[in-house]
Write a protein that holds these residues in place. Structure first.
Motif, PDB file in Angstrom:
ATOM      1  N   GLY A 117     -18.710 112.541  81.191  1.00 62.06           N
ATOM      2  CA  GLY A 117     -18.522 112.781  82.623  1.00 62.06           C
ATOM      3  C   GLY A 117     -17.604 113.943  82.966  1.00 62.06           C
ATOM      4  N   TRP A 118     -17.001 114.577  81.967  1.00 58.77           N
ATOM      5  CA  TRP A 118     -16.077 115.685  82.242  1.00 58.77           C
ATOM      6  C   TRP A 118     -16.761 117.031  82.055  1.00 58.77           C
ATOM      7  N   GLU A 119     -16.208 118.044  82.705  1.00 58.17           N
ATOM      8  CA  GLU A 119     -16.851 119.360  82.710  1.00 58.17           C
ATOM      9  C   GLU A 119     -17.187 119.833  81.286  1.00 58.17           C
ATOM     10  N   GLY A 120     -18.360 120.485  81.185  1.00 57.19           N
ATOM     11  CA  GLY A 120     -18.914 120.866  79.892  1.00 57.19           C
ATOM     12  C   GLY A 120     -17.941 121.575  78.980  1.00 57.19           C
ATOM     13  N   ASN A 121     -17.111 122.436  79.574  1.00 57.36           N
ATOM     14  CA  ASN A 121     -16.209 123.269  78.784  1.00 57.36           C
ATOM     15  C   ASN A 121     -15.295 122.488  77.844  1.00 57.36           C
ATOM     16  N   VAL A 122     -14.861 121.280  78.238  1.00 55.55           N
ATOM     17  CA  VAL A 122     -13.940 120.524  77.378  1.00 55.55           C
ATOM     18  C   VAL A 122     -14.680 119.815  76.232  1.00 55.55           C
ATOM     19  N   ASN A 123     -16.010 119.836  76.280  1.00 57.66           N
ATOM     20  CA  ASN A 123     -16.819 119.208  75.217  1.00 57.66           C
ATOM     21  C   ASN A 123     -16.940 120.202  74.056  1.00 57.66           C
ATOM     22  N   VAL A 124     -15.837 120.398  73.356  1.00 56.26           N
ATOM     23  CA  VAL A 124     -15.740 121.485  72.380  1.00 56.26           C
ATOM     24  C   VAL A 124     -16.718 121.285  71.219  1.00 56.26           C
ATOM     25  N   LYS A 125     -17.465 122.362  70.953  1.00 51.86           N
ATOM     26  CA  LYS A 125     -18.463 122.368  69.875  1.00 51.86           C
ATOM     27  C   LYS A 125     -17.819 122.879  68.591  1.00 51.86           C
ATOM     28  N   TRP A 126     -18.475 122.639  67.465  1.00 56.83           N
ATOM     29  CA  TRP A 126     -17.976 123.113  66.163  1.00 56.83           C
ATOM     30  C   TRP A 126     -16.505 122.716  66.004  1.00 56.83           C
ATOM     31  N   LEU A 127     -16.212 121.453  66.351  1.00 60.85           N
ATOM     32  CA  LEU A 127     -14.824 120.964  66.452  1.00 60.85           C
ATOM     33  C   LEU A 127     -14.106 121.052  65.101  1.00 60.85           C
ATOM     34  N   ARG A 128     -12.951 121.732  65.072  1.00 59.62           N
ATOM     35  CA  ARG A 128     -12.222 121.859  63.810  1.00 59.62           C
ATOM     36  C   ARG A 128     -10.783 121.350  63.873  1.00 59.62           C
ATOM     37  N   ARG A 129     -10.225 121.232  65.090  1.00 57.72           N
ATOM     38  CA  ARG A 129      -8.794 120.878  65.149  1.00 57.72           C
ATOM     39  C   ARG A 129      -8.490 120.073  66.401  1.00 57.72           C
ATOM     40  N   ILE A 130      -7.685 119.035  66.211  1.00 56.84           N
ATOM     41  CA  ILE A 130      -7.165 118.225  67.313  1.00 56.84           C
ATOM     42  C   ILE A 130      -5.660 118.137  67.115  1.00 56.84           C
ATOM     43  N   LYS A 131      -4.927 118.554  68.137  1.00 57.57           N
ATOM     44  CA  LYS A 131      -3.464 118.483  68.034  1.00 57.57           C
ATOM     45  C   LYS A 131      -2.939 117.647  69.188  1.00 57.57           C
ATOM     46  N   LEU A 132      -2.028 116.718  68.899  1.00 55.24           N
ATOM     47  CA  LEU A 132      -1.435 115.931  69.976  1.00 55.24           C
ATOM     48  C   LEU A 132      -0.091 116.539  70.366  1.00 55.24           C
ATOM     49  N   GLY A 133       0.179 116.559  71.678  1.00 55.73           N
ATOM     50  CA  GLY A 133       1.432 117.107  72.193  1.00 55.73           C
ATOM     51  C   GLY A 133       1.841 116.381  73.455  1.00 55.73           C
ATOM     52  N   ASP A 134       2.909 116.849  74.084  1.00 56.16           N
ATOM     53  CA  ASP A 134       3.393 116.141  75.269  1.00 56.16           C
ATOM     54  C   ASP A 134       3.079 116.869  76.571  1.00 56.16           C
ATOM     55  N   ARG A 135       2.390 118.039  76.486  1.00 54.55           N
ATOM     56  CA  ARG A 135       2.013 118.760  77.717  1.00 54.55           C
ATOM     57  C   ARG A 135       0.787 119.631  77.428  1.00 54.55           C
ATOM     58  N   PRO A 136       0.088 120.061  78.491  1.00 57.91           N
ATOM     59  CA  PRO A 136      -1.074 120.933  78.239  1.00 57.91           C
ATOM     60  C   PRO A 136      -0.641 122.284  77.684  1.00 57.91           C
ATOM     61  N   TRP A 137      -1.579 122.955  76.997  1.00 58.24           N
ATOM     62  CA  TRP A 137      -1.238 124.196  76.288  1.00 58.24           C
ATOM     63  C   TRP A 137      -1.410 125.457  77.142  1.00 58.24           C
ATOM     64  N   GLN A 138      -2.089 125.330  78.274  1.00 58.92           N
ATOM     65  CA  GLN A 138      -2.300 126.462  79.200  1.00 58.92           C
ATOM     66  C   GLN A 138      -3.042 127.619  78.517  1.00 58.92           C
ATOM     67  N   HIS A 139      -4.130 127.278  77.843  1.00 58.53           N
ATOM     68  CA  HIS A 139      -4.940 128.306  77.200  1.00 58.53           C
ATOM     69  C   HIS A 139      -5.768 129.066  78.228  1.00 58.53           C
ATOM     70  N   ARG A 140      -6.398 130.140  77.771  1.00 60.50           N
ATOM     71  CA  ARG A 140      -7.178 130.999  78.655  1.00 60.50           C
ATOM     72  C   ARG A 140      -8.234 130.226  79.446  1.00 60.50           C
ATOM     73  N   GLU A 141      -8.923 129.286  78.748  1.00 62.15           N
ATOM     74  CA  GLU A 141     -10.041 128.571  79.382  1.00 62.15           C
ATOM     75  C   GLU A 141      -9.574 127.525  80.383  1.00 62.15           C
ATOM     76  N   GLU A 142      -8.271 127.375  80.584  1.00 68.13           N
ATOM     77  CA  GLU A 142      -7.793 126.424  81.601  1.00 68.13           C
ATOM     78  C   GLU A 142      -6.821 127.108  82.569  1.00 68.13           C
ATOM     79  N   THR A 143      -6.757 128.435  82.503  1.00 60.62           N
ATOM     80  CA  THR A 143      -5.915 129.197  83.437  1.00 60.62           C
ATOM     81  C   THR A 143      -6.753 130.298  84.095  1.00 60.62           C
ATOM     82  N   SER A 144      -7.105 131.315  83.288  1.00 55.43           N
ATOM     83  CA  SER A 144      -7.921 132.415  83.814  1.00 55.43           C
ATOM     84  C   SER A 144      -9.334 131.946  84.154  1.00 55.43           C
ATOM     85  N   LYS A 145      -9.890 131.072  83.301  1.00 51.06           N
ATOM     86  CA  LYS A 145     -11.245 130.529  83.512  1.00 51.06           C
ATOM     87  C   LYS A 145     -11.174 129.032  83.781  1.00 51.06           C
TER      88      LYS A 145
END
Ligand SMILES: Nc1nc2c(c(=O)[nH]1)N[C@H]1C(S)=C(S)[C@@H](COP(=O)(O)O)O[C@H]1N2
Ligand SMILES: [Mo]
Length: 425
Positions: free
Chosen positions: A252-280
């Motif tokens: 049910g969540w936007e397609g972009n977060v459905n990461v393909k060719w998944l290689r890494r999952i990191k747990l943290g205490d805040r969002p990372w503010q990557h390009r795909e969640e700021t500029s795009k």
């Protein structure tokens, strides 16, 4: 052999009478009895394919659609993107029936093309705020308890070309950034339990192994709720375009977060503010501020017949209006159809099973009188959310957005049966 008209009509009638509501349409279609005049493969002749042997069993170890269905393909819009690798192809919705998208027809959205990944050499890493960082092989992932779900996946840019006015004269292009498949894999919560989630972990970073190294931040609550680390699509291993050998499904969540060719999952205490969640993948609002993390896809729907690619080609008379509805918030509760641009509405029939966060097929019988019509659909989901008109959506969102355009679509049916993409203002 000659087939006389009366038996043909009565057998048709018998067939329709057997299917309940359709009985009301018996005799409405008046199929014409066209007999062969020369050597064609039409009655009363015996067709050529009946007079010879067909292809043997092992000629096609992996099957393809009939060559007569060659027009049913994904298409892209050449001017839309600068390169083929960072681009999108669209699902041919007007040619599809039911709710499942055949794997080879699923729209694709890649930011750096489709990598060719050797599953033997692919690894999934889980690290960050966990008790035990882990590295999984594909064999490890497949060994865990598995789940399957039929889920839609929609790019939030679906319909993004239509904010400022009707632009794409085709349903494949206005709504084709959505697909619906059966996905199989291991629940992400199972893998996270294996690694041991530390109490301070609140967010998760997911990263792809493609050249784009697609990275998005997802709240841990969603990760623990229903995310699936998938290795199969429609019963077979995931297609390369959809993320082979492993992708994340975030229902049910936007397609972009459905990461393909998944290689890494990191747990943290805040969002990372990557390009795909700021500029795009942010929504520019009328006040000039950008709305971030619009994860859930609101209810959407579209009439797939009639539509610009599928005109009313038999003149006035009976047609079945067909379409698709979906919502990231759960099940579709009702779909209304209007034939007069939203003045009057009728509820369509929903095809069972109506699944949560999956495409839902709706249908409505229609006897067209040959007059111009403005055909629309409006989805209502189980949360009570009603799909807005384009005016209502623009009132809140302005016209500078790209993403999350889920307004009601209007198709204008012209007296000659052709159909155009229009907006009612
Ligand atoms: N690794 C990676 N994952 C990705 C992308 C990408 O380019 N790279 N594109 C995303 C976007 S924007 C969408 S809409 C969906 C598209 O999924 P599909 O290609 O299966 O339709 O994948 C998402 N996952
Ligand atoms: Mo996307």
């Amino acid at each position: 052999m000659r087939v006389a008209a009366p038996p043909l009509r009565s057998s048709r009638r018998g067939l329709l009478a057997g299917v309940g509501a359709a009985a009301a349409t018996a005799g409405l279609l008046h199929p014409r009895l066209a007999l062969a005049k020369g050597g064609e493969n039409l009655p009363p002749n015996v067709p050529e394919w009946t007079r010879m042997l067909g292809a043997g069993v092992s000629e096609k170890p992996y099957g393809n659609p009939s060559p007569f269905e060659k027009h049913v393909v994904r298409r892209n819009v050449e001017w839309l993107t600068a390169t083929e690798q960072s681009s999108v192809s669209f699902t041919p919705l007007p040619d599809l029936e039911g709710i499942v998208t055949p794997s080879g027809l699923c729209f694709e959205r890649h930011h750096a093309g489709v990598p060719e990944i050797d599953p033997q050499q692919h690894r999934l890493i889980i690290h960050g705020m966990v008790d035990r960082p882990l590295i999984f092989t594909m064999d490890d992932l497949v060994r865990f308890p598995s789940v399957s779900r039929i889920l839609f996946l929609e790019c939030p840019a679906n319909g993004g070309m239509e904010w400022k006015g009707a632009q794409m004269n085709g349903c494949q292009f206005t709504h084709g950034m959505v697909h619906c498949c059966e996905w199989t894999g291991v629940k992400l919560s199972t893998l996270l339990a294996e690694a041991g989630v530390r109490p301070e972990a609140k967010w998760m970073l997911v990263e792809g192994a493609d050249g784009a190294v697609m990275t998005r931040s997802i709240p841990l609550a969603k990760a623990m709720d229903d995310c699936i680390v998938c290795y199969a699509q429609n019963g077979e291993r995931i297609r390369p375009e959809q993320g082979y050998p492993v992708r994340l499904m975030v229902p049910g969540w936007e397609g972009n977060v459905n990461v393909k060719w998944l290689r890494r999952i990191k747990l943290g205490d805040r969002p990372w503010q990557h390009r795909e969640e700021t500029s795009k993948y942010t929504d520019l609002m009328p006040d000039g501020k950008a709305r971030q993390f619009t994860f859930v896809l609101d209810a959407n729907s579209v009439v797939t017949f009639p539509c610009p690619e599928k005109p009313l080609k038999f003149g006035k008379g009976f047609y079945e209006i067909r379409g698709l509805a979906w919502s990231g918030r759960g099940r579709i509760k009702r779909v209304d159809v209007s034939l007069d641009g939203g003045d009057n509405w009728q509820s369509a029939q929903l095809q069972e099973p109506v699944l949560s966060q999956a495409l839902t097929r709706f249908r409505l019988p229609w006897t067209w009188d040959g007059a111009p019509a403005l055909v629309q659909s409006r989805a209502i989901d189980e949360s009570g959310y009603v799909q807005p008109t384009i005016d209502q959506l623009r009132a809140v969102r302005g016209v500078n957005s790209i993403y999350h355009k889920n307004a009601q679509q209007t198709w204008r049916v012209n007296p000659d049966g052709t159909v155009n993409n229009v907006q009612i203002l």
